[in-house]
Motif scaffolding. Structure first.
Motif, PDB file in Angstrom:
ATOM      1  N   ASP A   1       0.775  -1.223   0.047  1.00 18.68           N
ATOM      2  CA  ASP A   1       0.218  -0.153  -0.114  1.00 18.68           C
ATOM      3  C   ASP A   1       0.859   1.123  -0.120  1.00 18.68           C
ATOM      4  N   SER A   2       1.974   1.162   0.938  1.00 14.73           N
ATOM      5  CA  SER A   2       2.855   2.610   0.772  1.00 14.73           C
ATOM      6  C   SER A   2       3.215   2.778  -0.510  1.00 14.73           C
ATOM      7  N   ASN A   3       3.823   1.553  -1.195  1.00 15.63           N
ATOM      8  CA  ASN A   3       4.366   2.007  -2.633  1.00 15.63           C
ATOM      9  C   ASN A   3       3.363   2.528  -3.632  1.00 15.63           C
ATOM     10  N   ILE A   4       2.198   1.839  -3.608  1.00 11.94           N
ATOM     11  CA  ILE A   4       1.249   2.463  -4.259  1.00 11.94           C
ATOM     12  C   ILE A   4       0.858   4.075  -4.126  1.00 11.94           C
ATOM     13  N   GLN A   5       0.945   4.338  -2.906  1.00 13.34           N
ATOM     14  CA  GLN A   5       0.660   5.681  -2.462  1.00 13.34           C
ATOM     15  C   GLN A   5       1.548   6.515  -3.062  1.00 13.34           C
ATOM     16  N   LEU A   6       2.885   5.984  -3.290  1.00 16.86           N
ATOM     17  CA  LEU A   6       3.987   6.953  -3.594  1.00 16.86           C
ATOM     18  C   LEU A   6       3.909   7.480  -5.076  1.00 16.86           C
ATOM     19  N   THR A   7       2.721   6.909  -5.773  1.00 15.52           N
ATOM     20  CA  THR A   7       2.309   7.401  -7.205  1.00 15.52           C
ATOM     21  C   THR A   7       1.735   8.959  -7.000  1.00 15.52           C
ATOM     22  N   VAL A   8       1.243   9.193  -5.785  1.00 15.28           N
ATOM     23  CA  VAL A   8       0.408  10.574  -5.527  1.00 15.28           C
ATOM     24  C   VAL A   8       1.796  11.615  -5.392  1.00 15.28           C
TER      25      VAL A   8
ATOM     26  N   ILE B   1       4.397  19.805  -1.393  1.00 16.03           N
ATOM     27  CA  ILE B   1       3.427  18.839  -1.361  1.00 16.03           C
ATOM     28  C   ILE B   1       3.712  17.354  -1.653  1.00 16.03           C
ATOM     29  N   GLY B   2       4.790  17.302  -2.713  1.00 10.85           N
ATOM     30  CA  GLY B   2       5.518  15.946  -2.984  1.00 10.85           C
ATOM     31  C   GLY B   2       6.037  15.466  -1.630  1.00 10.85           C
ATOM     32  N   VAL B   3       6.739  16.224  -0.904  1.00 16.54           N
ATOM     33  CA  VAL B   3       7.471  15.586   0.443  1.00 16.54           C
ATOM     34  C   VAL B   3       6.214  15.269   1.172  1.00 16.54           C
ATOM     35  N   LEU B   4       5.314  16.273   1.560  1.00 14.36           N
ATOM     36  CA  LEU B   4       4.446  15.719   2.518  1.00 14.36           C
ATOM     37  C   LEU B   4       3.477  14.562   2.350  1.00 14.36           C
TER      38      LEU B   4
ATOM     39  N   VAL C   1      -3.936   6.758  11.402  1.00 18.13           N
ATOM     40  CA  VAL C   1      -2.601   7.485  10.879  1.00 18.13           C
ATOM     41  C   VAL C   1      -3.064   8.822  10.271  1.00 18.13           C
ATOM     42  N   PHE C   2      -4.262   8.823   9.179  1.00 18.99           N
ATOM     43  CA  PHE C   2      -4.506  10.137   8.645  1.00 18.99           C
ATOM     44  C   PHE C   2      -5.037  11.124   9.422  1.00 18.99           C
ATOM     45  N   PRO C   3      -5.838  10.896  10.465  1.00 19.54           N
ATOM     46  CA  PRO C   3      -6.258  12.132  11.183  1.00 19.54           C
ATOM     47  C   PRO C   3      -5.080  12.621  12.040  1.00 19.54           C
ATOM     48  N   ILE C   4      -4.164  11.739  12.610  1.00 18.09           N
ATOM     49  CA  ILE C   4      -3.159  12.115  13.539  1.00 18.09           C
ATOM     50  C   ILE C   4      -2.194  12.914  12.863  1.00 18.09           C
ATOM     51  N   TYR C   5      -1.664  12.407  11.503  1.00 19.77           N
ATOM     52  CA  TYR C   5      -0.873  13.234  10.595  1.00 19.77           C
ATOM     53  C   TYR C   5      -1.437  14.554  10.122  1.00 19.77           C
ATOM     54  N   THR C   6      -2.754  14.668   9.912  1.00 18.19           N
ATOM     55  CA  THR C   6      -3.580  15.918   9.618  1.00 18.19           C
ATOM     56  C   THR C   6      -3.478  16.972  10.739  1.00 18.19           C
TER      57      THR C   6
ATOM     58  N   MET D   1       3.327  10.604   4.141  1.00 22.42           N
ATOM     59  CA  MET D   1       2.290   9.909   4.270  1.00 22.42           C
ATOM     60  C   MET D   1       2.340   8.433   3.873  1.00 22.42           C
ATOM     61  N   SER D   2       3.077   8.412   2.512  1.00 22.20           N
ATOM     62  CA  SER D   2       3.205   7.246   2.317  1.00 22.20           C
ATOM     63  C   SER D   2       4.160   6.038   3.302  1.00 22.20           C
ATOM     64  N   VAL D   3       5.100   7.017   3.407  1.00 22.28           N
ATOM     65  CA  VAL D   3       5.890   6.341   4.504  1.00 22.28           C
ATOM     66  C   VAL D   3       5.441   5.730   5.906  1.00 22.28           C
ATOM     67  N   ILE D   4       4.766   6.722   6.424  1.00 24.40           N
ATOM     68  CA  ILE D   4       3.930   6.247   7.760  1.00 24.40           C
ATOM     69  C   ILE D   4       2.864   5.553   7.694  1.00 24.40           C
TER      70      ILE D   4
END
Length: 340
Positions: A43-50, A301-304, A318-323, A308-311
Motif C-alpha cells: 500500500d505504501s508503494n502504491i501511495q508513492l504515485t501521488v 506537497i510531494g514531500v508531505l 494515521v491520517f487524522p493524527i498526521y492531519t 504519508m506513504s512512509v507512515i
C-alpha cells in the motif's frame, strides 16, 4: 459564430482546463487498493504515485510557465496535453504500472474494470486536445524570453522573502491534507470500514466544504482582515482535525463525514486568502514568480505526501493524527508571522 457564443465557449473551455488537473490528481485514488492487489505491491508503494505526480507537476509548473511566455500559451498547452495523453496510453498498455475525480473514479471502478479510469482520462485528454487546437485563442501576443540571470534573480528574491516561504508552506500543507485524504480514504473506507468503492463518495463532502468556504470568505471579505480570515480557517481545520481522531477511532461513518467536511471547510476559508496575498509584491515579475512559487509549493506537497506513504500502516488513525500535526504546525507558524 458571434462574439457572445465565442465568449461562452471560451469560458466553458477555461472551466474544463481548470478542472482537468484536479480530476487527474484525484480520479485514480479510489482504485489504489485494487491497484495494490493487482500489481502485488505494498500500500505504501502504491501511495508513492501521488508524491511522484506532484514532483512532476512542480517541474511542469516551472518549465511550462517559462516556455509559454517565450513561445505562446496555445502551443505549450497543446504539447502538455499531448504528453499527458501519451502518458495515459502508456499506463493503459502497461502491466507494471481536487472532489469530482474520486466520484468518477469510484464509479468507474465499481461498474467497470479499474483500467477504465485510464480510458476515461485518455478520452478526456483527447477531447481537450482537439478543442484547444480548434478553439483556444493565443492570449500571449507579446512573447518574453527570460534570461537565466532574470530567473535566478527572481528565485533569490523569493527565497529571501519569509512571507512567500510561509505562504508556500501553508498552500502545501492544505493541499497535502487534501491529497493525503484522497490516498488514505480508499484504504480506510474500503479495508477498515468495509464500504464498497462506489459507496464512500467523500468527494461530495469536499465539494460542500469548498462551496461553503467560498461563501464564508465572501461574507467576511469586506469587514474582516486577511489575517483574521486565515486564522479562522486554520482554527476550524485544527478543531475538526482533533474531532476526526475520535470519529475515526470509533468508526462512526456519519461523524467521520462531518469531521472531514469541517477540515475542508477550514481549509477553503484560509486557502483562497493565502493564494490571493502571496505574490502581491511581485507584480513586476509575476510570470516568473508564479512559476517558481508553484514549483516551490508543489515540491513541498510531494514531500508531505511522501511522508504519508512512509507512515502508512493501514491503521485508520494515521491520517487524522498526521492531519492534526500538519494543521497545528501551520497554525503556529501563521500566528508567529502576522504579515497578511
Amino acid at each position: 459564430m458571434d462574439t457572445r457564443k465565442k465568449s461562452k465557449l471560451s469560458v466553458a473551455l477555461l472551466c474544463l482546463l481548470i478542472g482537468f488537473p484536479q480530476i487527474s490528481e484525484s480520479i485514480f485514488t479510489p482504485i489504489l487498493p485494487t491497484l495494490s492487489n493487482a500489481l502485488n505491491v505494498t500500500d505504501s508503494n502504491i501511495q508513492l504515485t501521488v508524491s511522484i505526480y506532484f514532483i512532476g507537476f512542480a517541474l511542469g509548473v516551472l518549465i511550462w510557465g517559462i516556455l509559454s511566455d517565450k513561445y505562446g500559451r496555445k502551443p505549450i498547452m497543446l504539447l502538455g496535453l499531448l504528453i499527458y495523453l501519451l502518458g495515459n496510453i502508456f499506463l493503459l498498455c502497461s502491466n507494471d504500472f481536487h472532489s469530482i475525480g474520486p466520484i468518477i473514479g469510484a464509479q468507474l471502478e465499481t461498474h467497470f474494470h479499474y483500467m477504465s479510469v485510464f480510458l476515461f482520462l485518455i478520452a478526456l485528454a483527447t477531447i481537450l486536445l482537439i478543442l484547444n487546437f480548434v478553439k483556444l485563442p493565443e492570449t500571449n501576443l507579446l512573447k518574453v524570453d527570460y534570461s537565466t540571470k532574470d530567473i535566478i534573480a527572481v528565485v533569490l528574491r523569493l527565497l529571501k522573502d519569509r512571507f512567500v516561504l510561509l505562504n508556500a508552506f501553508a498552500i502545501a500543507v492544505f493541499n497535502a491534507i487534501l491529497f493525503n485524504f484522497y490516498s488514505e480514504a480508499p484504504f480506510n473506507f474500503i479495508n477498515n470500514l468495509k464500504l464498497s468503492t462506489g459507496a464512500y463518495n467523500t468527494g461530495i463532502l469536499i465539494a460542500l466544504g469548498t462551496i461553503t468556504g467560498a461563501y464564508v470568505v465572501n461574507s467576511l471579505a469586506v469587514k474582516t482582515s486577511s489575517f483574521d480570515v486565515i486564522r479562522l480557517g486554520i482554527s476550524i481545520a485544527v478543531a475538526f482535525s482533533i474531532f476526526s481522531i475520535f470519529t475515526f477511532a470509533n468508526a462512526n461513518i456519519f461523524m467521520i463525514y462531518i469531521s472531514i467536511f469541517g477540515i475542508f471547510l477550514g481549509i477553503n476559508i484560509a486557502l483562497p486568502v493565502i493564494l490571493k496575498t502571496s505574490l502581491y509584491a511581485y507584480e513586476d515579475v509575476i510570470g516568473i514568480a508564479s512559476g517558481i512559487f508553484g514549483f516551490m509549493y508543489y515540491c513541498m506537497i510531494g514531500v508531505l505526501t511522501f511522508i504519508m506513504s512512509v507512515i502508512h500502516t493501514g491503521n485508520i488513525l494515521v491520517f487524522p493524527i498526521y492531519t492534526l500535526a500538519l494543521a497545528i504546525g501551520l497554525s503556529v507558524l501563521i500566528l508567529i508571522n502576522k504579515k497578511f
